[in-house]
Scaffold this motif. Sequence first.
Motif, mmCIF file in Angstrom:
data_model
loop_
_atom_site.group_PDB
_atom_site.id
_atom_site.type_symbol
_atom_site.label_atom_id
_atom_site.label_comp_id
_atom_site.label_asym_id
_atom_site.label_seq_id
_atom_site.Cartn_x
_atom_site.Cartn_y
_atom_site.Cartn_z
ATOM 1 N N THR A 1 -8.173 11.962 -3.271
ATOM 2 C CA THR A 1 -7.464 11.320 -2.911
ATOM 3 C C THR A 1 -7.066 10.434 -1.794
ATOM 4 O O THR A 1 -6.828 9.276 -1.694
ATOM 5 C CB THR A 1 -5.763 12.251 -3.146
ATOM 6 N N GLN A 2 -7.687 11.119 -0.641
ATOM 7 C CA GLN A 2 -7.523 10.373 0.422
ATOM 8 C C GLN A 2 -8.427 9.232 0.576
ATOM 9 O O GLN A 2 -8.221 8.019 0.772
ATOM 10 C CB GLN A 2 -8.044 11.251 1.676
ATOM 11 N N GLU A 3 -9.780 9.538 -0.122
ATOM 12 C CA GLU A 3 -10.795 8.396 -0.087
ATOM 13 C C GLU A 3 -10.357 7.265 -0.936
ATOM 14 O O GLU A 3 -10.499 6.074 -0.899
ATOM 15 C CB GLU A 3 -12.104 8.839 -0.527
ATOM 16 N N THR A 4 -9.806 7.557 -1.987
ATOM 17 C CA THR A 4 -9.261 6.646 -3.212
ATOM 18 C C THR A 4 -8.185 5.655 -2.412
ATOM 19 O O THR A 4 -8.394 4.412 -2.487
ATOM 20 C CB THR A 4 -8.419 7.272 -4.335
ATOM 21 N N PHE A 5 -7.310 6.333 -1.683
ATOM 22 C CA PHE A 5 -6.435 5.291 -1.188
ATOM 23 C C PHE A 5 -6.884 4.558 0.019
ATOM 24 O O PHE A 5 -6.457 3.259 0.495
ATOM 25 C CB PHE A 5 -4.971 5.935 -0.749
ATOM 26 N N ILE A 6 -7.941 4.974 0.759
ATOM 27 C CA ILE A 6 -8.659 4.239 1.696
ATOM 28 C C ILE A 6 -9.596 3.078 1.136
ATOM 29 O O ILE A 6 -9.374 1.902 1.400
ATOM 30 C CB ILE A 6 -9.645 5.001 2.459
ATOM 31 N N ASP B 1 0.496 11.395 -6.711
ATOM 32 C CA ASP B 1 0.568 12.511 -7.372
ATOM 33 C C ASP B 1 -0.312 12.370 -8.726
ATOM 34 O O ASP B 1 -1.213 13.330 -8.929
ATOM 35 C CB ASP B 1 2.003 12.816 -7.945
ATOM 36 N N ASP B 2 -0.560 11.279 -9.074
ATOM 37 C CA ASP B 2 -1.265 10.932 -10.175
ATOM 38 C C ASP B 2 -2.768 10.970 -9.948
ATOM 39 O O ASP B 2 -3.344 11.517 -10.535
ATOM 40 C CB ASP B 2 -1.008 9.449 -10.885
ATOM 41 N N VAL B 3 -2.972 10.415 -8.822
ATOM 42 C CA VAL B 3 -4.290 10.447 -8.425
ATOM 43 C C VAL B 3 -4.765 11.836 -7.841
ATOM 44 O O VAL B 3 -5.844 12.283 -8.504
ATOM 45 C CB VAL B 3 -4.380 9.286 -7.241
ATOM 46 N N TYR B 4 -3.819 12.526 -7.354
ATOM 47 C CA TYR B 4 -4.011 13.886 -6.882
ATOM 48 C C TYR B 4 -4.498 14.793 -7.956
ATOM 49 O O TYR B 4 -5.435 15.594 -8.129
ATOM 50 C CB TYR B 4 -2.854 14.534 -5.920
ATOM 51 N N HIS B 5 -3.840 14.718 -9.010
ATOM 52 C CA HIS B 5 -3.737 15.659 -10.147
ATOM 53 C C HIS B 5 -5.173 15.319 -11.077
ATOM 54 O O HIS B 5 -5.598 16.085 -11.601
ATOM 55 C CB HIS B 5 -2.476 15.593 -11.211
ATOM 56 N N PHE B 6 -5.355 13.905 -11.154
ATOM 57 C CA PHE B 6 -6.595 13.494 -11.734
ATOM 58 C C PHE B 6 -7.830 14.256 -11.164
ATOM 59 O O PHE B 6 -8.735 15.098 -11.486
ATOM 60 C CB PHE B 6 -6.754 12.099 -11.673
ATOM 61 N N SER B 7 -7.829 14.052 -9.650
ATOM 62 C CA SER B 7 -8.804 14.599 -8.900
ATOM 63 C C SER B 7 -9.018 16.178 -9.197
ATOM 64 O O SER B 7 -10.069 16.784 -9.026
ATOM 65 C CB SER B 7 -8.574 14.338 -7.540
ATOM 66 N N ILE C 1 0.792 -1.050 0.135
ATOM 67 C CA ILE C 1 0.096 0.006 -0.011
ATOM 68 C C ILE C 1 0.934 1.252 0.014
ATOM 69 O O ILE C 1 0.640 2.195 -0.638
ATOM 70 C CB ILE C 1 -0.931 -0.210 1.370
ATOM 71 N N GLU C 2 1.908 1.256 0.832
ATOM 72 C CA GLU C 2 2.696 2.328 0.862
ATOM 73 C C GLU C 2 3.564 2.677 -0.386
ATOM 74 O O GLU C 2 3.599 3.752 -0.901
ATOM 75 C CB GLU C 2 3.922 2.281 2.008
ATOM 76 N N GLU C 3 4.008 1.535 -1.163
ATOM 77 C CA GLU C 3 4.483 1.748 -2.608
ATOM 78 C C GLU C 3 3.457 2.184 -3.416
ATOM 79 O O GLU C 3 4.046 2.967 -4.324
ATOM 80 C CB GLU C 3 4.833 0.314 -2.806
ATOM 81 N N LEU C 4 2.393 1.811 -3.279
ATOM 82 C CA LEU C 4 1.346 2.340 -4.449
ATOM 83 C C LEU C 4 1.088 3.787 -3.938
ATOM 84 O O LEU C 4 1.028 4.663 -4.955
ATOM 85 C CB LEU C 4 -0.009 1.620 -4.180
ATOM 86 N N TYR C 5 0.903 4.140 -2.910
ATOM 87 C CA TYR C 5 0.720 5.637 -2.361
ATOM 88 C C TYR C 5 1.865 6.427 -2.864
ATOM 89 O O TYR C 5 1.686 7.465 -3.507
ATOM 90 C CB TYR C 5 0.506 5.680 -0.715
ATOM 91 N N ASP C 6 3.141 5.900 -2.467
ATOM 92 C CA ASP C 6 4.400 6.924 -3.080
ATOM 93 C C ASP C 6 4.474 6.904 -4.292
ATOM 94 O O ASP C 6 4.822 8.078 -5.054
ATOM 95 C CB ASP C 6 5.495 6.167 -2.351
ATOM 96 N N GLU C 7 4.110 5.996 -5.111
ATOM 97 C CA GLU C 7 4.193 6.021 -6.564
ATOM 98 C C GLU C 7 3.160 6.866 -7.200
ATOM 99 O O GLU C 7 3.117 7.545 -8.394
ATOM 100 C CB GLU C 7 4.446 4.453 -6.925
#
Length: 175
Positions: A31-36, A11-17, A2-8
């Motif tokens: 972004t927060q809800e996506t990673f949850i 930014d992509d998820v945030y920019h899309f959002s 999960i941490e690896e996915l978050y780190d990688e």
Amino acid sequence: MIEELYDEFRDDVYHFSLYFTNNKQEAEDITQETFIKVMKNIHQLKDVSKKKTWLLSIAKNTAIDLKRKQKLINFLPQLLKGNGHKSHCIATDENRLINTENWRELQNAILTLKLHYRSVVILRALKELSVKETAEILGCTEGKVRVDFHRAINQLKKELIINEGGDFHEESKSK
């Protein structure tokens, strides 16, 4: 993982959002809800080579859900207008609808509707379809859509007022 996915992909998820909403706070929330959701559903990731696609599809669905929620929350004050209560009660209700608990109350109120009424409300209010389009989808007349939408809205008003309890409901009883 999960941490690896978050780190990688953070930014992509945030920019899309951010592009989707044009609002920094909403983009952060998405972004927060996506990673949850990713944490809860990581077991569904079958093909690790498609992790970016998987994450962004979750972000897209989360953003769409947020926009639907906002549409419905913005629509709800219209439900309360014309219900015979003082206008300051309506303003108070509008302010209270912004929080999550009221969103859940609205969802629960919609779930109390019979299926046809629920469908009409979703298609007309949330999806913003015309009466004609709604009638075609539901296989009924435009007149039935109008009547059922009106009845569904009235039922939602009653359900929301009853479930609020407290001052608003008691005030409406005493006058």
